[in-house]
Design a protein around this motif. Structure first.
Motif, short mmCIF file in Angstrom:
data_model
loop_
_atom_site.label_atom_id
_atom_site.label_comp_id
_atom_site.label_asym_id
_atom_site.label_seq_id
_atom_site.Cartn_x
_atom_site.Cartn_y
_atom_site.Cartn_z
N SER A 90 30.89 9.44 15.09
CA SER A 90 31.53 8.13 15.00
C SER A 90 30.61 7.14 14.29
N SER A 93 29.97 3.91 16.47
CA SER A 93 29.00 4.16 17.54
C SER A 93 27.58 4.25 16.99
N GLN A 94 27.45 4.92 15.86
CA GLN A 94 26.13 5.08 15.26
C GLN A 94 25.59 3.73 14.78
N ALA A 97 24.66 1.53 17.88
CA ALA A 97 23.52 2.12 18.58
C ALA A 97 22.23 1.79 17.82
N ALA A 143 31.37 1.57 21.48
CA ALA A 143 31.46 3.03 21.49
C ALA A 143 32.64 3.49 22.35
N TRP A 144 32.78 2.87 23.54
CA TRP A 144 33.89 3.23 24.43
C TRP A 144 35.24 2.92 23.79
N ARG A 146 36.16 3.15 20.79
CA ARG A 146 36.56 4.15 19.80
C ARG A 146 37.29 5.32 20.47
N VAL A 157 31.64 10.38 19.70
CA VAL A 157 30.99 9.11 20.03
C VAL A 157 29.56 9.35 20.53
N CYS A 161 26.20 7.90 18.84
CA CYS A 161 25.20 7.09 19.54
C CYS A 161 23.82 7.74 19.47
#
Length: 232
Positions: A90, A93-94, A97, A143-144, A146, A157, A161
């Motif tokens: 994702s 997320s990346q 993070a 992140a959640w 997504r 995800v 992360c």
């Protein structure tokens, strides 16, 4: 021309359930990376801080890594979502993070505030821990979201992360070495860098301190002039 099908700008196009308030909230969370890019550009231009430019450079490198990983792994998105491109890992997320962990590492390990002065109170350790927690919590929400919007599977995800976290730690180590061997100081002394007035102050003071202290000195000088005229 009238029969030409219209395309969607996927950069800001988000699918969500209009009858679900949580889904609507998650749609806004999907715009966090774009907002952070605007923040990066604004701060780099307005402060000329090399630390922010370094962090943005690492962020772009992290995005390039995500681009490569998606084309190597070639894992599709969840079947419920008809979005374009691969889903592993994702990118949202990346991105968050990397940002949140980079900010946390900076606030807790690189930022060493100056001693308090009458015109400035530096960020305390509890305040820096709170800001770090806020950034990490925001990253967790993005992140959640997504997963909630069915853009990615939990595995995609988690991998995103993890890639973002490893990239952030690796980039922090690289920039620390660049500082320690004097390469950053050399770069800041170059005519091209000085032309853009790049500086390295944020490691010791916050972004408002120098301007505030100048204002306090100017205000004090103006008050002295006014009081001097009144006493005549």
């Amino acid at each position: 021309m009238a029969d030409q099908p219209l395309a969607s700008l996927s950069l800001t196009h988000v699918h969500y359930d209009p009858n679900d308030p949580v889904s609507y909230f998650c749609a806004w969370l999907a715009l966090v990376p774009q907002g952070l890019c605007v923040m990066y550009a604004t701060l780099i231009w307005s402060t000329r801080e090399i630390e922010i430019l370094l962090m943005f450079g690492g962020q772009l490198a992290c995005e390039a890594l995500n681009f490569a990983l998606k084309r190597i792994l070639k894992e599709e998105r969840p079947k419920q979502m008809h979005g374009k491109g691969y889903g592993m890992p994702s990118s949202h997320s990346q991105f968050v993070a990397f940002f949140s962990i980079s900010l946390t590492l900076f606030l807790l390990f690189r930022h060493v505030p100056k001693k308090p002065t009458p015109s400035h109170t530096p960020l305390s350790l509890p305040a820096r821990i709170f800001l770090s927690g806020l950034a990490l919590g925001n990253a967790g929400l993005v992140a959640w979201s997504r997963i909630y919007l069915n853009y990615h599977t939990p595995k995609q995800v988690i991998v995103g992360c993890t890639a973002g976290a490893i990239s952030a730690i690796g980039w922090f180590i690289i920039t620390t070495i660049v500082r320690q061997i004097g390469l950053l100081s050399w770069f800041l002394d170059q005519p091209f860098t000085r032309l853009f007035r790049m500086r390295d102050l944020v490691v010791e003071e916050d972004l408002c301190q120098s301007g505030w202290e100048k204002w306090e000195v100017k205000r004090a000088a103006s008050s002295m002039k006014v009081n001097g005229k009144k006493s005549r």
